[in-house]
Scaffold this motif. Sequence first.
Motif, PDB file in Angstrom:
ATOM      1  N   SER A   1     -11.280  20.218  -2.046  1.00  0.00           N
ATOM      2  CA  SER A   1      -9.850  20.860  -1.578  1.00  0.00           C
ATOM      3  C   SER A   1      -9.669  22.235  -1.949  1.00  0.00           C
ATOM      4  O   SER A   1     -10.082  22.757  -3.005  1.00  0.00           O
ATOM      5  N   LEU A   2      -8.863  22.919  -1.091  1.00  0.00           N
ATOM      6  CA  LEU A   2      -8.772  24.230  -1.316  1.00  0.00           C
ATOM      7  C   LEU A   2      -7.093  24.615  -1.713  1.00  0.00           C
ATOM      8  O   LEU A   2      -6.736  25.474  -1.095  1.00  0.00           O
TER       9      LEU A   2
ATOM     10  N   ALA B   1       0.698  -1.387   0.011  1.00  0.00           N
ATOM     11  CA  ALA B   1       0.125   0.049  -0.131  1.00  0.00           C
ATOM     12  C   ALA B   1       0.850   1.298  -0.051  1.00  0.00           C
ATOM     13  O   ALA B   1       1.852   1.301   0.593  1.00  0.00           O
ATOM     14  N   SER B   2       0.433   2.441  -0.735  1.00  0.00           N
ATOM     15  CA  SER B   2       1.158   3.586  -0.720  1.00  0.00           C
ATOM     16  C   SER B   2       0.215   4.572   0.119  1.00  0.00           C
ATOM     17  O   SER B   2      -0.780   4.718   0.078  1.00  0.00           O
ATOM     18  N   PHE B   3       1.112   5.729   0.640  1.00  0.00           N
ATOM     19  CA  PHE B   3       0.442   6.580   1.708  1.00  0.00           C
ATOM     20  C   PHE B   3       1.110   7.823   1.557  1.00  0.00           C
ATOM     21  O   PHE B   3       2.252   7.989   1.265  1.00  0.00           O
ATOM     22  N   ASP B   4       0.262   8.790   1.896  1.00  0.00           N
ATOM     23  CA  ASP B   4       0.649  10.140   2.159  1.00  0.00           C
ATOM     24  C   ASP B   4       1.377  10.196   3.211  1.00  0.00           C
ATOM     25  O   ASP B   4       1.052   9.928   4.117  1.00  0.00           O
TER      26      ASP B   4
ATOM     27  N   ALA C   1      -8.717  22.558   6.933  1.00  0.00           N
ATOM     28  CA  ALA C   1      -8.315  22.441   5.761  1.00  0.00           C
ATOM     29  C   ALA C   1      -9.077  21.119   5.312  1.00  0.00           C
ATOM     30  O   ALA C   1      -8.915  20.197   5.488  1.00  0.00           O
ATOM     31  N   THR C   2      -9.873  21.462   4.151  1.00  0.00           N
ATOM     32  CA  THR C   2     -10.710  20.442   3.448  1.00  0.00           C
ATOM     33  C   THR C   2      -9.811  19.324   2.824  1.00  0.00           C
ATOM     34  O   THR C   2     -10.129  18.152   2.599  1.00  0.00           O
ATOM     35  N   SER C   3      -8.506  19.805   2.426  1.00  0.00           N
ATOM     36  CA  SER C   3      -7.594  18.903   1.423  1.00  0.00           C
ATOM     37  C   SER C   3      -7.319  17.915   2.648  1.00  0.00           C
ATOM     38  O   SER C   3      -6.527  16.834   2.285  1.00  0.00           O
ATOM     39  N   SER C   4      -7.266  18.183   4.088  1.00  0.00           N
ATOM     40  CA  SER C   4      -6.926  17.178   5.091  1.00  0.00           C
ATOM     41  C   SER C   4      -8.172  16.306   5.737  1.00  0.00           C
ATOM     42  O   SER C   4      -8.004  15.584   6.565  1.00  0.00           O
TER      43      SER C   4
END
Length: 303
Positions: free
Chosen positions: A285-286, A4-7, A177-180
């Motif tokens: 996301s913003l 699996a790949s992750f942020d 943060a909507t990106s998070s």
Amino acid sequence: PIVASFDLHGVITDPVLRSCNAITVYHTYPHIDLYETGERSAKLLLKILDGEAKPVTARVRIPALVRGDELKTKSGCFGERVAETIAIEKSAVGLSGGIFIGNPFTDVPDLASNVIVCTNGDEALAKESAERIAADFWRDREKMQAFLTPVKEAVALARAAYATKGGTTILVDAADATSSGACGDSNVLLAELMAQGFEGSTLVAITDAPAVAAARSVGIGGSVKTKVGGAMDPRYTPVEVSGTVHMLSDGEFNNEAEGEPWHAGDCAVIKAGNFTIVLMSKPVSLHNRSLFYAHGQDPKKFD
């Protein structure tokens, strides 16, 4: 086998590590290696399937939460630590490596920073390398501390900049943060700007489906009085705004950076005095200007 790949802002947990044969992590912040990380995962998975790799993963948990400019991997000290994991990953016995720094605003039990090193069967090397890199990270932790500006002070700085024609001031509510994954319905900045009587032209984005519905009920050009903010998170006290409906949309537009579609649901733009408020029904996301551009607003033209 599962790879699996992750942020690297993710939260790594014991169940994830138990369930995966190996994991890969973004090596860049800001994140520009999304494709490459997926590619690294795929190649590692094929190695396992072909019997060429027997992954052994070491994880060292670091009791530190970090933010700020030193996390830019191209220039900050965090990048030096990530480079150490990359060197191991590219070595003859290495398979993957990276550092999770989580997100300080994520309220979950496993929140921490973590070094991950995966080798081809060499458990001692994985453990020693992860511990060494974690020790270097711990040594540098104070450099990676973010010094945040309280809301009242931030708005006061914006007022001072406006008074001296200091250009555009950007106020960033990182906890929303909507990106998070946050709701995007925080109105603390809007409320404080109103409370301090900020007179400059102001552009605000807030997720608030009921406020959008109120705007749609009167139509473009209609006068609307509605409460804004706190539509989903009860910690925010809604503030009342009165203005004119400038624009309505279905909230379907493309992200300017990658080009993929974003879905903000029904949207409305309300002009309330010097405040231009872009209202979404669903958070998007913003991390760039796409929402504003899609609704005819250029952030550069605001104070």
